[in-house]
Design a protein around this motif. Structure first.
Motif, PDB file in Angstrom:
ATOM      1  N   ALA A  34      33.728 -21.156  -4.465  1.00 38.28           N
ATOM      2  CA  ALA A  34      33.420 -21.997  -5.651  1.00 38.28           C
ATOM      3  C   ALA A  34      33.124 -20.888  -6.637  1.00 38.28           C
ATOM      4  N   LYS A  35      32.638 -19.820  -6.119  1.00 40.81           N
ATOM      5  CA  LYS A  35      32.223 -18.552  -7.250  1.00 40.81           C
ATOM      6  C   LYS A  35      33.366 -17.992  -7.956  1.00 40.81           C
ATOM      7  N   ASN A  36      34.521 -17.970  -7.159  1.00 41.21           N
ATOM      8  CA  ASN A  36      35.697 -17.329  -7.760  1.00 41.21           C
ATOM      9  C   ASN A  36      36.781 -18.268  -8.404  1.00 41.21           C
ATOM     10  N   ASN A  37      36.431 -19.683  -7.905  1.00 44.55           N
ATOM     11  CA  ASN A  37      37.381 -20.742  -8.494  1.00 44.55           C
ATOM     12  C   ASN A  37      36.691 -21.558  -9.311  1.00 44.55           C
ATOM     13  N   GLN A  38      36.087 -21.359 -10.266  1.00 45.24           N
ATOM     14  CA  GLN A  38      35.070 -22.299 -11.156  1.00 45.24           C
ATOM     15  C   GLN A  38      36.019 -23.152 -11.965  1.00 45.24           C
ATOM     16  N   PRO A  39      36.026 -24.283 -12.050  1.00 45.40           N
ATOM     17  CA  PRO A  39      36.662 -25.262 -12.767  1.00 45.40           C
ATOM     18  C   PRO A  39      36.268 -25.233 -14.336  1.00 45.40           C
ATOM     19  N   SER A  40      37.376 -25.148 -15.299  1.00 43.61           N
ATOM     20  CA  SER A  40      37.181 -24.935 -16.930  1.00 43.61           C
ATOM     21  C   SER A  40      36.630 -26.284 -17.178  1.00 43.61           C
ATOM     22  N   MET A  41      36.111 -26.210 -18.646  1.00 40.01           N
ATOM     23  CA  MET A  41      35.307 -27.304 -19.164  1.00 40.01           C
ATOM     24  C   MET A  41      36.389 -28.259 -19.219  1.00 40.01           C
TER      25      MET A  41
END
Length: 74
Positions: free
Chosen positions: A47-54
């Motif tokens: 998740a640290k490398n693939n955070q969702p955008s707003m």
């Protein structure tokens, strides 16, 4: 009795803790490796490398709200 988890950074500290245990001032026990914690850490690393955008978060929130609203209308 209080339980504390300690991460030992210096090997000399391990020897000191062992000495305190021999003096019956504390006890040391090993905790079995928990597969769940390993899995959680793996998810966190991904998740640290693939955070969702707003925008992605907003879309997901709207989908959930729409489903809840549809259920309440029935």
């Amino acid at each position: 009795m209080t339980t504390v988890e300690i991460d030992i950074l210096n090997p000399k500290v391990g020897k000191l803790l062992q000495h305190l245990a021999e003096l019956k001032l504390m006890s040391i026990r090993t905790v079995p490796n928990d597969g769940f914690l390993k899995l959680v850490n793996k998810f966190r690393a991904k998740a640290k490398n693939n955070q969702p955008s707003m925008d992605e978060i907003a879309k997901e929130v709207e989908i959930v709200r729409a489903k809840r609203y549809a259920k309440s209308k029935k």
